[in-house]
Design a protein around this motif. Structure first.
Motif: not given
Lengths: 384, 384
Positions: A58-67, A96-107, A263-269
């Motif tokens: 893949n030579c093209v990169s696109q935004y991931p979905l927030a979830t 999805s979460s970027n590891g569990s730490k961010e999800a734990i913090f943001l909940f 809540c998570r959608s605009p956080v950019g996670v």
């Protein structure tokens, strides 16, 4: 002007400890750093290959979905069904979460804390993120006292009815960091009944669930009928992927999940695209988890034997990859830390997990077998 | 129980728009999706290679540092010094971020919003994350009216003194999403003087700064003496790396940076190790940015010509990769969206950026040249 919690200038406790260990190493000391639960053995190679393939193709990169992508969420759903016989639906029940730490913090941000009579509860000895999150969002907190006599989990029957009324979020962490203790089926069942009765949510941090000695400890996914839990899972420990930041949030509570999603959608996670592919590979494979589990058993056996010979008391359980230690001749955390340091061993002071951790230290053994043998030698030199 | 802002159940506006475009595609329509600023041309290949090399050479994965590795931060510092002649120090003045979105969202958590007379300010037409962040953390907000006559930036002189007293954070975004308008040196200088006078922070979202038509637009890094700005930068747009999530936070304000660092440490937004290597490669290379800039000029020329021929008014500036459009015969956003949709073109309603965006649509041109040519053909079919 500044958030009052941050004004207290508390450095994240594990950052402090890690920094001290790195400083000693930089000064030329031959340090065995056992401060952080950061596995030193090989990452699951299928995850690395998945990313290599993505970068080749893949030579093209696109935004991931927030979830998370449907493929990633389906891989988690398949893993849940295979191992816990529970059917969950992508998006509705899994993100999805970027590891569990961010999800734990943001909940905590999902909830309204302006109503002063609702609180976030956690054990007086626990992973520091529960408190950091609650205090940062200015939510009222309650630290539930735990100690050796309570098995390092809160005594649920000691909490009076009018206190339960105040609970909104109850952080549970079994196998427990830092003690490795584990609750049984009836404890969790009782907690979920209380959650039903008083309308709170059990936030269950389960990143050590697959690293066990004999039988897999009970977890949220075993309670297929309850919608009172939200589970935070991670590949960091089971698949040795702390540097990747890949996790998942799971719950049958569709209302809570809907609002947490909003809540998570605009956080950019959203998780980087290729990390999701690495995650799919890792959730689909159990061979490497079996191997990791077996190796931790061997390491545990070797090191616990060396510790016991020197009179250490190992208080915690046999799961995860932490020892929770005290020693009758070294009654304070400071004395214990200094004792280990004499042999160039850095451990985490028990007080990093709360003041009730005084008198204990945590020693991690998610290290290579070579380092385990070196550690074994040094432990044998301790207290001649 | 639920955060009152989330209770309003506002889906993140760009998620709604993207979902509609994907739905039409799934139904078999031949859609040109111009809704999201998500570059479709090649990612900088040095970034992909850096990750491939890491995966080949490293079989062990370890936690990233919360603020980024020294190597990553030094690469950003070198880039700043080379292009803006400003010396910044890693950690003290620069952190890593996982793209700029998470950093923008989380910044508000650094402050105390319980004192009701302080506010977060942003333009009435703006990137939706400023409002989502402020409302989620329950901070008072003020939307500064902008329109065509104000050049789509707030008229600073129209704000009375007693209002300035209430400003704590002022979100600035130049080149501006969605209009592509750009402030000049004197506007930013004036804003920084006001920030000095009234003690607020200019939060400057600068992810489009390197995508310009003629001359690089002014940005925070041009104000080497001021400590009133915090700049949010990203590789997403300049290097076509939206799927990687790589950015940086920069400020000369060491006190604010200290507290933001304390805030971020337990959030778990450390950047995956290999992403930092991809980031280092991308910040060090300008050839690909020059190429991207040149290609956007060509695309802009082609499409603006087609739009103008059909009577569209292009209101915004010439930087970034967005057109901000109206049409005298189609005075509402709904009519404009439907007009484009007749030719299978999905654009973003201006109202996704605030109700003052009524009467406008945003059309992105960070698409491949092939798709630009196809778009050109369809635009020529519009309004026969």
């Amino acid at each position: 002007m500044i958030n009052p919690y941050l004004k207290e200038e508390r450095e994240y406790p594990l950052t402090t400890v890690k920094r001290l260990a790195m400083q000693l190493q930089a000064e030329g000391h031959d340090i065995i750093d056992l401060t952080i639960g950061d596995p030193q053995d090989e990452t699951f190679d299928g995850a690395r290959l998945a990313i290599q393939d993505f970068m080749t193709d893949n030579c093209v990169s696109q935004y991931p979905l927030a979830t998370g992508s449907l493929d990633y969420l389906q891989a988690v759903a398949d893993w849940v069904e295979k191992h816990y016989q529970l059917k969950l639906e992508p998006i509705k029940h899994i993100f999805s979460s970027n590891g569990s730490k961010e999800a734990i913090f943001l909940f905590a941000l999902t909830f309204d804390w302006s109503i002063a009579n609702k609180e976030i509860w956690f054990s007086s000895i626990s992973y520091p993120v529960y408190e950091a999150s609650a205090r940062t969002v200015n939510a009222p907190i309650r630290k539930l006292p735990v100690d050796h006599s309570s098995g390092f989990f809160p005594d649920l029957d000691a909490i009076p009815e009018q206190q339960w009324e105040k609970c909104r979020l109850f952080w549970l962490n079994s196998p427990h960091n830092p003690t490795s203790m584990t609750i049984d089926q009836s404890y969790y069942q009782h907690l979920l009944s209380l959650a039903d009765k008083y309308g709170f949510i059990v936030c269950s941090d389960e990143c050590y669930n697959e690293l066990y000695q004999d039988n897999r400890p009970v977890c949220s996914l075993d309670f297929s009928q309850s919608d009172r839990w939200v589970a935070f899972r991670s590949l960091s420990k089971r698949s040795h992927m702390t540097g990747f930041r890949i996790g998942a949030i799971l719950s049958r509570n569709e209302e809570i999940m809907k609002y947490f999603r909003l809540c998570r959608s605009p956080v950019g996670v959203g998780m980087p695209t290729y990390n999701q592919l690495a995650g799919i590979a890792a959730w689909k494979d159990e061979t490497h988890v079996d191997r990791n589990r077996l190796e931790y058993r061997q390491k545990r056996k070797l090191i616990s034997s060396a510790l016991t010979k020197k009179g250490f008391e190992i208080h915690g359980g046999q799961n995860g990859f932490y020892f929770w230690l005290s020693h009758p001749d070294y009654p304070t955390t400071t004395e214990l830390c200094n004792l280990f340091l004499q042999q160039g061993i850095c451990v985490t002071p028990g007080t990093a997990f709360g003041s009730d951790g005084e008198g204990y230290v945590r020693l991690v053994y998610c290290i290579s077998m070579d380092l385990c043998l070196k550690l074994n030698d040094r432990l044998n030199q301790l207290l001649p």
